[in-house]
Scaffold this active site. Structure first.
Site, PDB file in Angstrom:
ATOM      1  N   ARG A 138      15.018  12.834 -34.245  1.00 40.84           N
ATOM      2  CA  ARG A 138      14.331  12.298 -35.422  1.00 40.84           C
ATOM      3  C   ARG A 138      13.133  11.442 -35.031  1.00 40.84           C
ATOM      4  NH1 ARG A 138      13.900   8.237 -38.921  1.00 40.84           N
ATOM      5  NH2 ARG A 138      13.782   8.754 -41.152  1.00 40.84           N
ATOM      6  N   HIS A 184       9.081  10.747 -37.030  1.00 40.78           N
ATOM      7  CA  HIS A 184       8.196  11.203 -38.110  1.00 40.78           C
ATOM      8  C   HIS A 184       7.117  12.147 -37.599  1.00 40.78           C
ATOM      9  CE1 HIS A 184      10.140   7.949 -40.245  1.00 40.78           C
ATOM     10  NE2 HIS A 184       9.541   8.318 -41.374  1.00 40.78           N
ATOM     11  N   GLU A 202       3.956  19.574 -66.255  1.00 41.65           N
ATOM     12  CA  GLU A 202       4.872  20.722 -66.225  1.00 41.65           C
ATOM     13  C   GLU A 202       6.302  20.226 -66.375  1.00 41.65           C
ATOM     14  OE1 GLU A 202       5.113  22.697 -62.401  1.00 41.65           O
ATOM     15  OE2 GLU A 202       4.835  20.804 -61.342  1.00 41.65           O
ATOM     16  N   ARG A 206       1.970  32.269 -52.254  1.00 39.68           N
ATOM     17  CA  ARG A 206       2.235  30.836 -52.460  1.00 39.68           C
ATOM     18  C   ARG A 206       2.979  30.241 -51.267  1.00 39.68           C
ATOM     19  NH1 ARG A 206       5.487  29.234 -57.735  1.00 39.68           N
ATOM     20  NH2 ARG A 206       7.204  30.150 -56.547  1.00 39.68           N
ATOM     21  N   TYR A 226       9.957  26.023 -49.882  1.00 36.79           N
ATOM     22  CA  TYR A 226      10.908  27.040 -50.331  1.00 36.79           C
ATOM     23  C   TYR A 226      10.264  27.965 -51.340  1.00 36.79           C
ATOM     24  CZ  TYR A 226      11.778  24.844 -54.923  1.00 36.79           C
ATOM     25  OH  TYR A 226      11.647  24.367 -56.200  1.00 36.79           O
ATOM     26  N   LEU A 268       2.968  22.809 -59.938  1.00 36.19           N
ATOM     27  CA  LEU A 268       3.240  23.963 -59.089  1.00 36.19           C
ATOM     28  C   LEU A 268       2.663  25.188 -59.803  1.00 36.19           C
ATOM     29  CD1 LEU A 268       4.828  25.046 -56.568  1.00 36.19           C
ATOM     30  CD2 LEU A 268       6.512  25.800 -58.245  1.00 36.19           C
TER      31      LEU A 268
HETATM   32  N1  PDD Z   1      11.433  26.372 -59.914  1.00 37.57           N
HETATM   33  N2  PDD Z   1       7.254  24.086 -61.712  1.00 37.57           N
HETATM   34  C1  PDD Z   1       8.294  23.603 -61.015  1.00 37.57           C
HETATM   35  C2  PDD Z   1       8.344  22.150 -60.724  1.00 37.57           C
HETATM   36  C3  PDD Z   1       9.303  24.466 -60.557  1.00 37.57           C
HETATM   37  O1  PDD Z   1      10.314  23.999 -59.841  1.00 37.57           O
HETATM   38  C4  PDD Z   1       9.217  25.855 -60.866  1.00 37.57           C
HETATM   39  C5  PDD Z   1      10.243  26.845 -60.412  1.00 37.57           C
HETATM   40  C6  PDD Z   1       8.123  26.300 -61.623  1.00 37.57           C
HETATM   41  C7  PDD Z   1       7.943  27.749 -61.976  1.00 37.57           C
HETATM   42  O2  PDD Z   1       7.539  28.504 -60.869  1.00 37.57           O
HETATM   43  P1  PDD Z   1       7.901  30.054 -60.744  1.00 37.57           P
HETATM   44  O3  PDD Z   1       7.432  30.698 -61.978  1.00 37.57           O
HETATM   45  O4  PDD Z   1       7.149  30.482 -59.537  1.00 37.57           O
HETATM   46  O5  PDD Z   1       9.385  30.165 -60.582  1.00 37.57           O
HETATM   47  C8  PDD Z   1       7.156  25.397 -62.021  1.00 37.57           C
HETATM   48  C9  PDD Z   1      12.346  27.257 -59.240  1.00 37.57           C
HETATM   49  C10 PDD Z   1      12.747  28.442 -60.021  1.00 37.57           C
HETATM   50  C11 PDD Z   1      13.478  26.452 -58.656  1.00 37.57           C
HETATM   51  O6  PDD Z   1      13.198  25.421 -58.054  1.00 37.57           O
HETATM   52  O7  PDD Z   1      14.642  26.848 -58.758  1.00 37.57           O
END
Ligand code: PDD
Length: 284
Positions: A100, A102, A178, A51, A32, A203
């Site tokens: 379904r 895998h 993070e 990405r 996503y 991420l």
């Molecule tokens: N989440 N790390 C994680 C685990 C995240 O889920 C997100 C963003 C980020 C920041 O990434 P970015 O700057 O590209 O939004 C870092 C989004 C916003 C969400 O899942 O809603």
């Protein structure tokens, strides 16, 4: 009326449907993106697309659209149809629908769903900063893929909320990776911006990358090296970044103040610079 996009057609969100055999539903077998928009402009579109492409390639999911120009046109149409000035776009691509098993299906086509949403960020968070808790990172070793499999993130975000905090910062061997929904930064003792390197343990956030570019352009030193909890407690400032939160000062970790417990100067300067950059991307 809220219009979304499902596999080539524009439909009312509340009645749009996807098969119960969707592999995203059965296996979390999908990726996503969350993007923000203002006017008719999708902020940092090229970075999100890059990405998305990397996530799809990593999971060997076929790209459902022939090129990213067509994706941009779909996003612009959705923004227009939904009559929104500002907001966010959720885009999900799964490996498709099939019985379904895998193993990868031979014939199915990927499913693509896109919708817009709005979310108000509490002004208090920007002005006074947010509180964060530390927790162990329980995730797999491919956090660089923006997979729809988000259970550890969901649980840690909920735990933070229930403890009256905005976010959980996750640690691996006492190094902060993070947040559950955002990237983590400090302004270290030397006054440099420090954050975990963009490897398989985090991420690579679009906001993170943009902030690093802005900092470097403004001659602020950035160190992409993981920091420990003691580095964090000794830091001058801390902040987090994400598409939905942009940049938020972090003023407390596990009930301990960071700096003087108020949003730091460097963080506030970065917020200003980031907002300026976003403004430049808006073509009304
Ligand atoms: N989440 N790390 C994680 C685990 C995240 O889920 C997100 C963003 C980020 C920041 O990434 P970015 O700057 O590209 O939004 C870092 C989004 C916003 C969400 O899942 O809603």
């Amino acid at each position: 009326m809220s219009i979304c996009y499902v596999n080539g057609s524009y439909e009312e969100k509340t009645s749009a449907a996807i098969s119960i055999q969707d592999r995203g539903f059965n296996f979390s077998d999908g990726v996503y993106e969350v993007m923000s928009f203002s006017g008719n402009s999708v902020i940092n579109f090229d970075k999100h697309v890059k990405r998305l492409s990397k996530s799809l390639d990593s999971l060997r999911i076929k790209k459902p659209l022939s090129n990213y120009k067509s994706l941009e046109l779909i996003l612009k149409k959705l923004i227009k149809e939904n009559k929104l000035d500002k907001g966010f776009i959720y885009l999900q691509i799964t490996r498709g629908s099939c019985s379904r098993n895998h193993l990868f299906p031979k014939l199915s086509k990927p499913n693509i769903v896109i919708f817009t949403f709005t979310a108000k960020l509490d002004k208090k968070f920007i002005l006074s900063g947010v509180k964060v808790r530390l927790t162990e990172d329980l995730r797999w070793k491919r956090c660089d893929i923006k997979s729809i499999s988000l259970l550890p993130n969901v649980l840690e975000k909920q735990n933070a909320f229930e403890e009256g905090m905005y976010e959980s910062w996750q640690t691996r061997n006492d190094l902060i990776t993070e947040g559950s929904t955002s990237n983590a930064f400090i302004v270290n003792r030397n006054g440099f911006i420090q954050t975990h390197p963009a490897n398989n343990f985090i991420l690579g956030g679009v906001t993170r990358d943009t902030l690093i570019e802005i900092a470097k352009k403004n001659k602020i030193k950035v160190v992409e090296k993981a920091f420990s909890s003691s580095d964090l407690f000794l830091s001058r400032e801390a902040f987090l970044t994400s598409t939905t939160a942009k940049i938020l000062p972090v003023v407390k970790i596990n009930k301990k103040n960071i700096g003087n417990g108020k949003p730091g100067q460097m963080t506030q300067a970065l917020i200003k610079m980031y907002n300026e950059l976003v403004k430049c991307q808006i073509h009304e």
